[in-house]
Write a protein that holds these residues in place. Structure first.
Motif, short mmCIF file in Angstrom:
data_model
loop_
_atom_site.label_atom_id
_atom_site.label_comp_id
_atom_site.label_asym_id
_atom_site.label_seq_id
_atom_site.Cartn_x
_atom_site.Cartn_y
_atom_site.Cartn_z
N TRP A 1 7.19 14.22 1.01
CA TRP A 1 6.32 13.23 1.61
C TRP A 1 6.30 11.89 0.86
O TRP A 1 6.27 10.83 1.50
N PRO A 2 6.36 11.87 -0.51
CA PRO A 2 6.43 10.56 -1.16
C PRO A 2 7.71 9.81 -0.83
O PRO A 2 7.71 8.57 -0.73
N LEU A 3 8.79 10.55 -0.63
CA LEU A 3 10.06 9.92 -0.28
C LEU A 3 9.98 9.27 1.10
O LEU A 3 10.45 8.15 1.31
N LEU A 4 9.36 9.97 2.06
CA LEU A 4 9.21 9.41 3.40
C LEU A 4 8.29 8.19 3.38
O LEU A 4 8.53 7.20 4.09
N VAL A 5 7.25 8.24 2.56
CA VAL A 5 6.35 7.09 2.43
C VAL A 5 7.10 5.89 1.85
O VAL A 5 6.94 4.75 2.32
N MET A 6 7.94 6.13 0.85
CA MET A 6 8.71 5.03 0.26
C MET A 6 9.71 4.46 1.26
O MET A 6 9.97 3.25 1.26
N MET A 7 10.26 5.30 2.11
CA MET A 7 11.17 4.79 3.14
C MET A 7 10.43 3.88 4.11
O MET A 7 10.94 2.83 4.51
N VAL B 1 9.84 0.44 2.28
CA VAL B 1 10.96 -0.50 2.18
C VAL B 1 11.30 -1.10 3.54
O VAL B 1 11.74 -2.26 3.62
N HIS B 2 11.09 -0.37 4.62
CA HIS B 2 11.30 -0.94 5.94
C HIS B 2 10.30 -2.06 6.22
O HIS B 2 10.65 -3.11 6.77
N LEU B 3 9.05 -1.84 5.83
CA LEU B 3 8.03 -2.87 6.02
C LEU B 3 8.31 -4.07 5.13
O LEU B 3 8.09 -5.23 5.54
N TYR B 4 8.78 -3.82 3.91
CA TYR B 4 9.13 -4.94 3.03
C TYR B 4 10.25 -5.76 3.64
O TYR B 4 10.22 -6.99 3.62
N TRP B 5 11.26 -5.07 4.17
CA TRP B 5 12.37 -5.79 4.82
C TRP B 5 11.85 -6.64 5.97
O TRP B 5 12.24 -7.80 6.12
N ILE C 1 0.83 -1.21 0.00
CA ILE C 1 0.00 0.00 0.00
C ILE C 1 0.87 1.26 0.00
O ILE C 1 0.65 2.20 -0.78
N LEU C 2 1.86 1.29 0.88
CA LEU C 2 2.73 2.47 0.95
C LEU C 2 3.56 2.64 -0.32
O LEU C 2 3.80 3.78 -0.75
N THR C 3 3.97 1.54 -0.93
CA THR C 3 4.71 1.64 -2.19
C THR C 3 3.86 2.27 -3.28
O THR C 3 4.32 3.15 -4.03
N ALA C 4 2.60 1.84 -3.37
CA ALA C 4 1.69 2.40 -4.37
C ALA C 4 1.47 3.89 -4.13
O ALA C 4 1.52 4.70 -5.07
N VAL C 5 1.25 4.27 -2.87
CA VAL C 5 1.03 5.68 -2.54
C VAL C 5 2.28 6.50 -2.80
O VAL C 5 2.23 7.59 -3.40
N GLY C 6 3.44 5.98 -2.36
CA GLY C 6 4.69 6.71 -2.52
C GLY C 6 5.08 6.89 -3.97
O GLY C 6 5.52 7.97 -4.38
N LEU C 7 4.93 5.83 -4.78
CA LEU C 7 5.29 5.95 -6.20
C LEU C 7 4.33 6.89 -6.94
O LEU C 7 4.76 7.65 -7.81
N TYR C 8 3.06 6.83 -6.59
CA TYR C 8 2.12 7.77 -7.22
C TYR C 8 2.49 9.21 -6.87
O TYR C 8 2.51 10.09 -7.73
N GLY C 9 2.78 9.42 -5.59
CA GLY C 9 3.15 10.77 -5.18
C GLY C 9 4.44 11.24 -5.82
O GLY C 9 4.56 12.39 -6.22
#
Length: 250
Positions: free
Chosen positions: A206-212, A215-219, A34-42
């Motif tokens: 904000w999209p950069l922080l969402v992507m961070m 990736v932490h959740l993916y890890w 979910i966060l990846t989709a939001v972050g990449l869109y942003g």
């Protein structure tokens, strides 16, 4: 200080962690998606183009989170490796060794995306810049840990030997992080700060922080899955594994 090993042993029980990982892994992965989709869109759609680099800057939304994770995962490996060497906890050994392939992947992505970003910015795919070179050394450290771990027939002995290499390699982390300050380097300085003002506009930040966060959740999700499988193999003769196999066999 005697309470520390007892505290660790209680919380690092393989069956306890297995149950925790089984419950949390789907949540971690779902939130990561979910966060990846939001972050990449942003980052790719709503964020404005950079006034100097144009749309080329958008690779930052892959490059920077991957670079941060390359250091973060190694730091986790170092902490787990220290526990593995001092207290020889099976879970710590597993966390350290199973983190290595994930960290290596993030480091490789960092180098590739950095090269793709560097060509339009610097006019070259690669330069022996201090930041790039120390990041490449970090990749070699990850690969060395993986190779040393698999060089031993006894996996626990291999994990402890590889943990020593992890601890030796920790010296490279501050070199990677502070290389842009210590040496004359082409690589830009820090733009995102946890404390103080970041050198990036809010609609880009904000999209950069969402992507961070993604990736932490993916890890976390990936590590849960890898450690679960590793613990089942390491504990294959234990009663809790036999009980689990009987329940799932039904």
């Amino acid at each position: 200080m005697k309470w520390i090993p007892l505290w660790m042993h209680r919380l690092s029980s393989p069956p306890t962690f297995y149950r925790f990982a089984t419950v949390m892994r789907p949540w971690f992965m779902a939130l990561a998606v979910i966060l990846t989709a939001v972050g990449l869109y942003g980052g790719l759609v709503t964020a404005p183009a950079d006034y100097q680099q144009g749309d080329a800057f958008r690779i930052i939304y892959i490059h920077v989170p991957s670079a941060e994770m390359s250091l973060f995962v190694y730091g986790v490996m170092a902490a787990a490796g220290f526990i593995a060497v001092v207290w020889r906890l099976k879970l710590a050994e597993s966390v350290a060794m199973q983190s290595a392939p994930i960290g290596a992947a993030f480091t490789f992505i960092t180098l590739v995306t950095g090269s793709l970003w560097g060509y339009p910015t610097w006019g070259t795919w690669w330069t022996w810049d201090a930041r790039l070179t120390s990041e490449l050394v970090l990749l070699f450290l990850y690969l060395g840990v993986i190779g040393l771990y698999h060089a031993f027939e006894d996996r626990r002995q291999g994990a402890r030997a590889a943990s020593f290499l992890v601890l030796v390699g920790v010296i490279n982390l501050p070199i990677v992080h502070y290389s842009v300050k210590w040496w004359n380097t082409l690589h830009q300085g820090t733009t995102v700060r946890l404390f103080g003002a970041s050198k990036i506009e809010g609609d880009m930040l904000w999209p950069l922080l969402v992507m961070m966060g993604a990736v932490h959740l993916y890890w976390a999700a990936s590590l849960c899955g890898r450690v679960r499988t590793d613990l089942l193999s390491l504990e294959s003769g234990k009663q809790w594994v036999r009980d689990l196999a009987q329940r799932e066999g039904r």
